[in-house]
Motif scaffolding. Structure first.
Motif, PDB file in Angstrom:
ATOM      1  N   ASN A   1       8.885   3.383   0.394  1.00 26.54           N
ATOM      2  CA  ASN A   1       8.734   2.229   1.275  1.00 26.54           C
ATOM      3  C   ASN A   1       7.684   1.286   0.699  1.00 26.54           C
ATOM      4  OD1 ASN A   1       7.597   0.768   3.831  1.00 26.54           O
ATOM      5  ND2 ASN A   1       9.576   1.608   4.390  1.00 26.54           N
ATOM      6  N   PHE A   2       7.972  -0.011   0.752  1.00 23.61           N
ATOM      7  CA  PHE A   2       7.080  -0.970   0.093  1.00 23.61           C
ATOM      8  C   PHE A   2       5.880  -1.370   0.955  1.00 23.61           C
ATOM      9  CE2 PHE A   2      10.869  -3.000   1.805  1.00 23.61           C
ATOM     10  CZ  PHE A   2      10.302  -3.760   2.796  1.00 23.61           C
ATOM     11  N   GLY A   3       5.781  -0.828   2.169  1.00 24.17           N
ATOM     12  CA  GLY A   3       4.602  -1.145   2.991  1.00 24.17           C
ATOM     13  C   GLY A   3       3.338  -0.613   2.325  1.00 24.17           C
ATOM     14  N   ARG A   4       2.302  -1.425   2.254  1.00 17.76           N
ATOM     15  CA  ARG A   4       1.020  -0.939   1.712  1.00 17.76           C
ATOM     16  C   ARG A   4       0.346  -0.124   2.819  1.00 17.76           C
ATOM     17  NH1 ARG A   4      -2.525  -2.395  -2.479  1.00 17.76           N
ATOM     18  NH2 ARG A   4      -1.215  -4.115  -3.129  1.00 17.76           N
ATOM     19  N   LEU A   5       0.374  -0.698   4.009  1.00 13.71           N
ATOM     20  CA  LEU A   5      -0.182  -0.005   5.170  1.00 13.71           C
ATOM     21  C   LEU A   5       0.975   0.340   6.106  1.00 13.71           C
ATOM     22  CD1 LEU A   5      -3.387  -2.135   5.419  1.00 13.71           C
ATOM     23  CD2 LEU A   5      -3.324   0.333   5.141  1.00 13.71           C
ATOM     24  N   GLY A   6       1.061  -0.340   7.233  1.00  9.53           N
ATOM     25  CA  GLY A   6       2.157  -0.008   8.138  1.00  9.53           C
ATOM     26  C   GLY A   6       2.208  -1.038   9.245  1.00  9.53           C
ATOM     27  N   ILE A   7       2.808  -0.676  10.378  1.00  8.70           N
ATOM     28  CA  ILE A   7       2.871  -1.615  11.491  1.00  8.70           C
ATOM     29  C   ILE A   7       1.729  -1.297  12.464  1.00  8.70           C
ATOM     30  CG2 ILE A   7       5.324  -2.056  11.224  1.00  8.70           C
ATOM     31  CD1 ILE A   7       5.889  -0.070  13.413  1.00  8.70           C
ATOM     32  N   THR A   8       1.421  -2.233  13.343  1.00 10.47           N
ATOM     33  CA  THR A   8       0.205  -2.074  14.148  1.00 10.47           C
ATOM     34  C   THR A   8       0.505  -1.980  15.648  1.00 10.47           C
ATOM     35  OG1 THR A   8       0.055  -4.479  13.998  1.00 10.47           O
ATOM     36  CG2 THR A   8      -1.398  -3.220  12.577  1.00 10.47           C
ATOM     37  N   ARG A   9      -0.389  -1.274  16.318  1.00  7.64           N
ATOM     38  CA  ARG A   9      -0.357  -1.200  17.777  1.00  7.64           C
ATOM     39  C   ARG A   9      -1.798  -1.295  18.276  1.00  7.64           C
ATOM     40  NH1 ARG A   9       4.212  -1.951  16.896  1.00  7.64           N
ATOM     41  NH2 ARG A   9       6.061  -0.873  17.681  1.00  7.64           N
ATOM     42  N   TYR A  10      -1.969  -1.777  19.499  1.00  2.36           N
ATOM     43  CA  TYR A  10      -3.303  -1.948  20.088  1.00  2.36           C
ATOM     44  C   TYR A  10      -3.336  -1.192  21.416  1.00  2.36           C
ATOM     45  CZ  TYR A  10      -2.861  -5.524  16.608  1.00  2.36           C
ATOM     46  OH  TYR A  10      -2.619  -6.165  15.409  1.00  2.36           O
ATOM     47  N   ALA A  11      -4.437  -0.471  21.656  1.00  2.97           N
ATOM     48  CA  ALA A  11      -4.543   0.353  22.871  1.00  2.97           C
ATOM     49  C   ALA A  11      -4.856  -0.539  24.078  1.00  2.97           C
ATOM     50  CB  ALA A  11      -5.618   1.407  22.683  1.00  2.97           C
TER      51      ALA A  11
ATOM     52  N   ASP B   1      -8.504   4.068   0.160  1.00  2.00           N
ATOM     53  CA  ASP B   1      -8.595   2.687  -0.280  1.00  2.00           C
ATOM     54  C   ASP B   1      -7.193   2.213  -0.669  1.00  2.00           C
ATOM     55  OD1 ASP B   1      -9.022   0.246  -1.251  1.00  2.00           O
ATOM     56  OD2 ASP B   1     -10.501   0.786  -2.777  1.00  2.00           O
ATOM     57  N   PRO B   2      -6.501   1.600   0.301  1.00  2.00           N
ATOM     58  CA  PRO B   2      -5.102   1.220   0.021  1.00  2.00           C
ATOM     59  C   PRO B   2      -4.978  -0.065  -0.788  1.00  2.00           C
ATOM     60  CG  PRO B   2      -5.696   0.618   2.261  1.00  2.00           C
ATOM     61  CD  PRO B   2      -6.906   1.290   1.678  1.00  2.00           C
ATOM     62  N   PHE B   3      -6.104  -0.637  -1.231  1.00  2.00           N
ATOM     63  CA  PHE B   3      -6.015  -1.923  -1.934  1.00  2.00           C
ATOM     64  C   PHE B   3      -6.130  -1.808  -3.457  1.00  2.00           C
ATOM     65  CE2 PHE B   3      -7.402  -3.082   2.406  1.00  2.00           C
ATOM     66  CZ  PHE B   3      -6.195  -3.657   2.757  1.00  2.00           C
ATOM     67  N   THR B   4      -6.119  -0.601  -3.987  1.00  2.00           N
ATOM     68  CA  THR B   4      -6.190  -0.460  -5.441  1.00  2.00           C
ATOM     69  C   THR B   4      -4.789  -0.598  -6.048  1.00  2.00           C
ATOM     70  OG1 THR B   4      -5.807   1.905  -5.387  1.00  2.00           O
ATOM     71  CG2 THR B   4      -8.092   1.187  -5.243  1.00  2.00           C
ATOM     72  N   ASN B   5      -4.777  -0.904  -7.357  1.00  4.87           N
ATOM     73  CA  ASN B   5      -3.501  -1.019  -8.045  1.00  4.87           C
ATOM     74  C   ASN B   5      -2.799   0.338  -8.164  1.00  4.87           C
ATOM     75  OD1 ASN B   5      -1.640  -2.179 -10.354  1.00  4.87           O
ATOM     76  ND2 ASN B   5      -2.754  -3.842  -9.360  1.00  4.87           N
ATOM     77  N   ASP B   6      -3.621   1.405  -8.319  1.00  7.27           N
ATOM     78  CA  ASP B   6      -3.033   2.746  -8.424  1.00  7.27           C
ATOM     79  C   ASP B   6      -2.292   3.098  -7.140  1.00  7.27           C
ATOM     80  OD1 ASP B   6      -3.921   3.111 -10.922  1.00  7.27           O
ATOM     81  OD2 ASP B   6      -5.654   4.387 -10.393  1.00  7.27           O
ATOM     82  N   TYR B   7      -2.912   2.724  -6.009  1.00 11.54           N
ATOM     83  CA  TYR B   7      -2.270   3.005  -4.718  1.00 11.54           C
ATOM     84  C   TYR B   7      -0.949   2.241  -4.624  1.00 11.54           C
ATOM     85  CZ  TYR B   7      -1.487   3.192   0.353  1.00 11.54           C
ATOM     86  OH  TYR B   7      -0.926   3.356   1.608  1.00 11.54           O
TER      87      TYR B   7
END
Ligand code: HEM
Length: 416
Positions: free
Chosen positions: A297-307, A16-22
């Motif tokens: 790194n300040f990214g919460r998630l990352g960069i995206t790619r599509y298959a 769950d990358p949307f918590t404050n702890d994360y």
């Protein structure tokens, strides 16, 4: 979905990358991901999450994956009402979205304007902006590094980069704010949609006007003039492509660099010895900048790619149209690729860093971000050598980054 796509059912991992702890400390979660589910199908996000360095590098370089969001099986679902059609069109032609030949064509035309040497010419302008922002702080005892400092720099630098005339700077800021809001349409209230769309449309018209004027009256040494005149074997950027590029510079270069500056100050404050060393030896700030991007790194998630087709990767079956998030923050803490990854070392060799991506879409603005970060933090430390943390850092909600909402510092010792 998981069972359908993976050959060996993976362990269930809480993610769950949307918590404050994360936001405060994502690294224990990322370590668990790398160890237990390095290529996880994340149900809530409706996408795959890649956390190991080696997999992320493969994904960055494999032409069967694209950055073009229209390929995504869930594209257009959800926040369509808050997405401005002109913004969507602009993005379609932007560097972030273009694939393969179309991308290589535009990139070849724009790259010469963003080399370290070309960007170095902006040093006096960036220094001037940072000085002006810090002049406004002179009378204060306490400064919010995020709001009163970092937030004030990158959009002004992009305005300076493009020589946006002084009388249109305010409108350019308005456009930049509206563009950044379009990246998070889920946060735009219905009552704000019309105003947001109007700011985008007015901004596009304004930029088209500046391009037209610059075409008639080129400025020596100006990047927008170079982009207008950029020519390779008879090929040129169209007006639409130039507007997309300006929007891409705003999207790519504002919140990222705000957070680079904020996280550099935060990481220095957390390490008093390093802070003292950086004050004594400003050259060290370059290494601090690279290490902050790798280590924190300040990214919460990352960069995206599509298959673009069905793909087998690390024992998983990624279907055509599925999205993969490349967790750069996790990859750069992967002990399989980075020696002693959990040690903050500003002297390390950072050639393996993925902070600015890798391959065809490598960050166009990397040299500018480095210049801004070095000047901003270097000047802050030299003008306020007694700087120390006043309150704990406050993180706020943001779908893409670990948003540093506030970082209060005391600029001079309190008089008792
Ligand atoms: C610390 C600050 C920054 C970070 C961490 C950062 C990170 C990145 C990353 C990881 C990518 C690759 C995206 C991908 O492969 O999908 C990228 C691309 C890009 N960045 Fe940055 N960036 C920063 C600052 C800037 C600045 C200052 C600008 C412009 C003024 C900028 C403009 C761009 C553009 C236009 C692209 C797309 C390049 C392409 O697709 O060919 N970035 N950035």
């Amino acid at each position: 979905m998981l069972e359908q796509n993976r050959e060996n059912a993976p362990q269930k991992v809480d993610f769950d990358p949307f918590t404050n702890d994360y936001a405060k400390d994502p690294y224990p979660t990322l370590e668990r991901l790398r160890a237990n589910s390095p290529l996880l199908y994340w149900e809530e996000g409706r996408c795959w999450v890649a956390s190991r360095y080696a997999t992320v590098v493969v994904l960055l370089r494999d032409p069967r994956f694209t950055t073009d969001r229209s390929v995504w099986e869930h594209a257009g679902h959800g926040q369509a009402a808050a997405l401005c059609p002109e913004f969507v069109e602009m993005n379609r032609n932007g560097l972030f979205s273009l694939d393969q030949v179309a991308h290589a064509r535009v990139r070849k035309l724009v790259s010469p304007s963003f080399t370290p040497r070309a960007i170095e010419r902006l040093r006096p302008a960036v220094q001037g902006i940072v000085d002006e922002v810090l002049d406004a702080a002179e009378g204060k005892d306490v400064l919010d590094v995020t709001r009163d400092f970092a937030d004030q720099i990158p959009v002004r630098v992009i305005g300076a980069l493009l020589n946006i005339p002084a009388d249109r700077q305010a409108q350019f800021h308005h456009f930049a704010d509206a563009v950044v809001r379009q990246l998070m349409p889920m946060l735009i209230k219905p009552s704000e949609i019309e105003e947001n769309f109007a700011a985008i449309r007015e901004g596009i018209a304004m930029i088209e006007g500046v391009i037209e004027e610059r075409r008639q009256h080129p400025i020596e040494g100006d990047i927008l003039t170079s982009l207008i005149q950029a020519e390779e074997q008879g090929d040129r950027l169209s007006k639409g492509e130039l507007v997309s590029l300006v929007s891409g510079l705003v999207v790519g270069g504002s919140e990222t660099t705000v957070h680079l500056i904020g996280f550099m100050v935060l990481n220095l404050l957390q390490r008093p010895e390093l802070l003292a060393e950086a004050k004594a030896n400003p050259e060290l700030i370059k290494g601090v900048l690279e290490e902050v991007l790798r280590f924190d790194n300040f990214g919460r998630l990352g960069i995206t790619r599509y298959a673009k087709e069905d793909i087998e990767l690390d024992g998983a079956r990624i279907k055509k149209g599925q999205m993969v998030i490349l967790m750069l923050n996790s990859a750069m803490r992967d002990a399989a690729a980075i020696p002693m990854p959990d040690t903050f070392d500003p002297h390390r060799d950072t050639v393996t860093s993925l902070a600015f991506g890798n391959g065809a879409h490598f960050c166009l603005g990397a040299s500018l971000a480095r210049l801004e970060g070095q000047i901003a933090v270097g000047t802050l430390l030299s003008r306020f050598p007694d700087l120390r943390q006043e309150k704990g850092a406050v993180f706020g909600p943001h779908p893409l980054i670990r948003k540093l909402d506030s970082l209060q510092v005391r600029l001079r010792p309190a008089v008792s």
